[in-house]
Design a protein around this motif. Structure first.
Motif, PDB file in Angstrom:
ATOM      1  N   GLN A 353     -22.294  63.871  38.990  1.00 55.16           N
ATOM      2  CA  GLN A 353     -22.811  63.884  37.841  1.00 55.16           C
ATOM      3  C   GLN A 353     -24.198  64.156  38.313  1.00 55.16           C
ATOM      4  OE1 GLN A 353     -21.822  62.132  34.968  1.00 55.16           O
ATOM      5  NE2 GLN A 353     -20.351  61.165  35.451  1.00 55.16           N
ATOM      6  N   PRO A 392     -32.706  50.419  31.097  1.00 60.84           N
ATOM      7  CA  PRO A 392     -31.753  51.090  29.804  1.00 60.84           C
ATOM      8  C   PRO A 392     -31.599  52.518  30.650  1.00 60.84           C
ATOM      9  CG  PRO A 392     -33.686  50.118  29.148  1.00 60.84           C
ATOM     10  CD  PRO A 392     -34.073  49.376  30.625  1.00 60.84           C
ATOM     11  N   SER A 393     -32.107  53.141  31.725  1.00 63.36           N
ATOM     12  CA  SER A 393     -32.066  54.315  32.207  1.00 63.36           C
ATOM     13  C   SER A 393     -31.018  54.275  32.763  1.00 63.36           C
ATOM     14  CB  SER A 393     -32.480  54.748  33.328  1.00 63.36           C
ATOM     15  OG  SER A 393     -33.874  54.339  32.773  1.00 63.36           O
ATOM     16  N   PRO A 395     -27.132  54.843  33.231  1.00 67.75           N
ATOM     17  CA  PRO A 395     -25.561  55.230  32.062  1.00 67.75           C
ATOM     18  C   PRO A 395     -24.833  54.722  32.446  1.00 67.75           C
ATOM     19  CG  PRO A 395     -25.607  56.593  34.529  1.00 67.75           C
ATOM     20  CD  PRO A 395     -27.123  56.038  34.005  1.00 67.75           C
ATOM     21  N   ALA A 396     -23.978  54.549  30.950  1.00 67.70           N
ATOM     22  CA  ALA A 396     -22.534  53.041  30.846  1.00 67.70           C
ATOM     23  C   ALA A 396     -21.307  53.885  31.526  1.00 67.70           C
ATOM     24  CB  ALA A 396     -21.833  53.731  29.174  1.00 67.70           C
ATOM     25  N   TRP A 397     -21.473  55.036  32.288  1.00 65.70           N
ATOM     26  CA  TRP A 397     -19.908  55.353  33.201  1.00 65.70           C
ATOM     27  C   TRP A 397     -21.140  54.700  34.183  1.00 65.70           C
ATOM     28  CZ3 TRP A 397     -22.731  58.117  36.686  1.00 65.70           C
ATOM     29  CH2 TRP A 397     -23.338  58.864  36.750  1.00 65.70           C
ATOM     30  N   GLU A 398     -21.707  53.949  34.791  1.00 64.35           N
ATOM     31  CA  GLU A 398     -22.174  53.969  35.969  1.00 64.35           C
ATOM     32  C   GLU A 398     -20.475  53.029  36.273  1.00 64.35           C
ATOM     33  OE1 GLU A 398     -23.506  54.704  38.629  1.00 64.35           O
ATOM     34  OE2 GLU A 398     -24.887  56.421  38.670  1.00 64.35           O
ATOM     35  N   ALA A 399     -20.491  51.707  35.303  1.00 65.58           N
ATOM     36  CA  ALA A 399     -19.768  50.751  35.545  1.00 65.58           C
ATOM     37  C   ALA A 399     -18.401  50.808  35.403  1.00 65.58           C
ATOM     38  CB  ALA A 399     -19.867  49.808  34.404  1.00 65.58           C
ATOM     39  N   ALA A 400     -18.132  52.041  35.530  1.00 66.83           N
ATOM     40  CA  ALA A 400     -16.349  52.547  35.329  1.00 66.83           C
ATOM     41  C   ALA A 400     -16.227  52.249  36.818  1.00 66.83           C
ATOM     42  CB  ALA A 400     -16.149  53.517  34.557  1.00 66.83           C
ATOM     43  N   HIS A 404     -18.073  49.626  41.525  1.00 64.30           N
ATOM     44  CA  HIS A 404     -18.751  48.883  40.589  1.00 64.30           C
ATOM     45  C   HIS A 404     -18.014  47.305  41.312  1.00 64.30           C
ATOM     46  CE1 HIS A 404     -20.098  46.577  37.307  1.00 64.30           C
ATOM     47  NE2 HIS A 404     -21.574  46.429  37.752  1.00 64.30           N
ATOM     48  N   THR A 426     -27.773  42.544  34.121  1.00 65.52           N
ATOM     49  CA  THR A 426     -28.312  43.689  33.967  1.00 65.52           C
ATOM     50  C   THR A 426     -28.709  44.151  35.165  1.00 65.52           C
ATOM     51  OG1 THR A 426     -29.778  43.291  32.929  1.00 65.52           O
ATOM     52  CG2 THR A 426     -28.843  43.092  31.461  1.00 65.52           C
ATOM     53  N   SER A 429     -26.236  45.785  37.581  1.00 58.39           N
ATOM     54  CA  SER A 429     -25.747  47.613  37.518  1.00 58.39           C
ATOM     55  C   SER A 429     -27.485  48.236  37.255  1.00 58.39           C
ATOM     56  CB  SER A 429     -25.694  47.098  35.648  1.00 58.39           C
ATOM     57  OG  SER A 429     -26.933  47.147  34.942  1.00 58.39           O
TER      58      SER A 429
END
Length: 519
Positions: A353, A392-393, A395-400, A404, A426, A429
């Motif tokens: 990334q 909020p910064s 990114p959603a792909w971090e959780a995948a 994690h 949150t 994350s």
């Protein structure tokens, strides 16, 4: 030192990029004066700056180092735990006029041969050697019982040198002229051949077998590899001719994110062979990533291949191959830390990334930290708020990301269960994203500001330390930095004013743990 020298020394010591404000705060100089010195150093070619906002400064040599590691993109850890090793190798490649000899040590299967190949390709890519320069590999163990034959292979021979030598023949030194010769298992060279070879290393000249009058010349860059202790198996006179020695660690000694990347790369190779996606279950990942077999990566490669063969046999007609513990002979073994499944696509290479808004937000945070020496309560609150606004910064792909799972597991087990804190999920994350990216505070802040945080919030610091004790460190500096950040974030959840102290002793992982969390 002059102020200008102090600016240069600070940036050199910090290693990573620094903003003008960070430098000014650490040296107690005004921002305008600091900017003046930074620009002067840049004009002298000692510093470079990027085009982002805020502007960041780094050593010009660091820029070169980043370009050098580009040639080792396929070598996992080149910009991480093995950065110093790669720096030594690139320095050896560029050393005039013909580079320096390199010895790579390490146990079987750690990647010595692959590193040697990468060194050669790096030299090609940087035009240190010709694009068509040879790269020749010889495993000395193949001829360990016949040193004369090995000598003839290395140095060549002339007609009549021995029975059966009917024509002149060039050896590997002549064939590698202008390029690289990689000698694996070099400890299997006889003392006589070591002596011949170090004479060549001194003079670039050698005699073919049976040739005593006319020596021959070759320019060859030498890379050696051994699984043994060089002090015990190589002549001292031979060792002294090798200027650079690097040691590759075992698979289990690498940071967990690098181990995961290595496993992913191995599974990707097999997915390409099978020509379909491969799902690796978390149970399999959990065990493989903690493998301590003496065969290291080589052993894992064969183990993964056998597991993929087993899964393919049972699912040959399925569009996706799902690999379970059964395919690897791991049924019944304990898995760890709630690892999540990953899907390996055969046509998509593993992507790194790029920089995003979270990276930029972290830079602003480190700048704010650098400007505080003895923060007041409201300043601690301001920093905590700044960390919270990073959520909020993320990114959603971090959780995948596969890492994690363990991070979330220990966050729940330690913070929420063991200490009974209702911490906002949150924040987990955010902490994971900072952990995976190996975010780090400058050395001065890790020491001074981190100590101040622990002193100001001792109970929160105790909880943070307990969490990071269970989480595998990617780098010690990053772990230390994030522990200070978590301490700050826990301020809203931990009451530092309670005077009552006590001890509770309970046994068990269910009822007793629940009682402990309530207490």
């Amino acid at each position: 030192m002059s102020a200008e020298d102090r600016v240069l020394t600070l940036i050199r010591d910090q290693g990573g990029p620094q903003t003008t404000q960070m430098v000014a705060a650490q040296l107690h100089l005004s921002r305008s004066v600091t900017s003046h010195y930074l620009n002067r150093l840049a004009d002298q070619g000692l510093l470079v700056k990027n085009d982002e906002r805020p502007v960041q400064w780094r050593l010009a040599t660091n820029e070169t180092a980043e370009q050098q590691t580009d040639g080792f993109r396929q070598f996992v850890g080149a910009t991480g735990s093995l950065r110093d090793i790669i720096d030594q190798c690139t320095a050896a490649v560029h050393y005039p006029p013909n580079g320096l000899n390199i010895l790579i040590t390490g146990d079987s299967g750690v990647g010595k041969s692959f590193l040697a190949q990468q060194i050669y390709e790096y030299a090609q890519a940087n035009k240190v050697i010709e694009a068509d320069a040879p790269y020749i590999v010889l495993n000395c163990a193949d001829y360990a019982n016949n040193p004369e034959l090995l000598s003839s292979i290395l140095f060549g021979y002339v007609r009549g040198a021995y029975t059966g030598a009917e024509t002149d023949h060039d050896g590997l030194l002549a064939q590698a002229d202008g390029g690289y010769l990689f000698l694996d298992e070099v400890h299997r060279l006889s003392s006589e051949n070591q002596e011949k070879l170090f004479t060549f290393m001194d003079t670039s000249r050698f005699f073919r077998m049976g040739e005593n009058q006319q020596s021959r010349h070759a320019t060859v860059r030498l890379i050696f590899a051994t699984t043994e202790d060089p002090e015990q198996v190589m002549l001292g006179t031979f060792r002294r001719r090798i200027a650079v020695t690097v040691h590759l660690p075992n698979f289990s000694a690498r940071p967990v994110d690098e181990r995961l990347t290595l496993l992913t790369a191995l599974f990707h190779q097999e997915a390409k062979v099978l020509q379909r996606p491969v799902v690796v279950t978390g149970a399999v990942l959990s065990i493989l990533v903690h493998c301590r077999h003496q065969g290291n990566i080589g052993y894992l490669k064969n183990w993964i291949r056998r597991g993929c063969a087993s899964g393919f046999k049972d699912q040959a007609k399925q569009p996706v191959i799902r690999l379970t513990a059964h395919d690897f002979g791991l049924t019944g073994q304990k898995t760890l830390d709630n690892w999540t499944d990953i899907t390996i696509e055969p046509t998509a290479a593993v992507q790194q990334q790029t920089t995003d808004t979270l990276d930029q937000a972290w830079q602003h945070f480190t700048t704010a930290v650098a400007g505080m020496k003895a923060p007041a309560d409201w300043e601690y609150q301001s920093l905590m708020t700044q960390l919270q606004t990073m959520v909020p910064s993320v990114p959603a792909w971090e959780a995948a990301h596969p890492l994690h799972g363990p991070h979330a597991y220990w966050f729940h087990s330690i913070l929420q269960q063991q200490f009974g804190l209702a911490v906002d999920a949150t924040l987990e994350s955010l902490l994971f994203a900072l952990y995976r990216r190996r975010m780090v505070l400058p050395a001065a802040q890790r020491a001074d500001w981190g100590a101040a945080i622990r002193h100001h919030y001792p109970r929160a610091a105790h909880v943070a330390a307990a969490f990071y004790q269970h989480l595998e460190a990617l780098t010690p500096a990053s772990q230390e930095s994030l522990q200070a950040c978590l301490t700050l974030l826990l301020h809203d959840y931990v009451d530092e004013t309670i005077q009552l102290k006590g001890m509770m002793i309970a046994h068990g992982e269910r009822t007793a743990t629940s009682i402990q969390a309530v207490v």
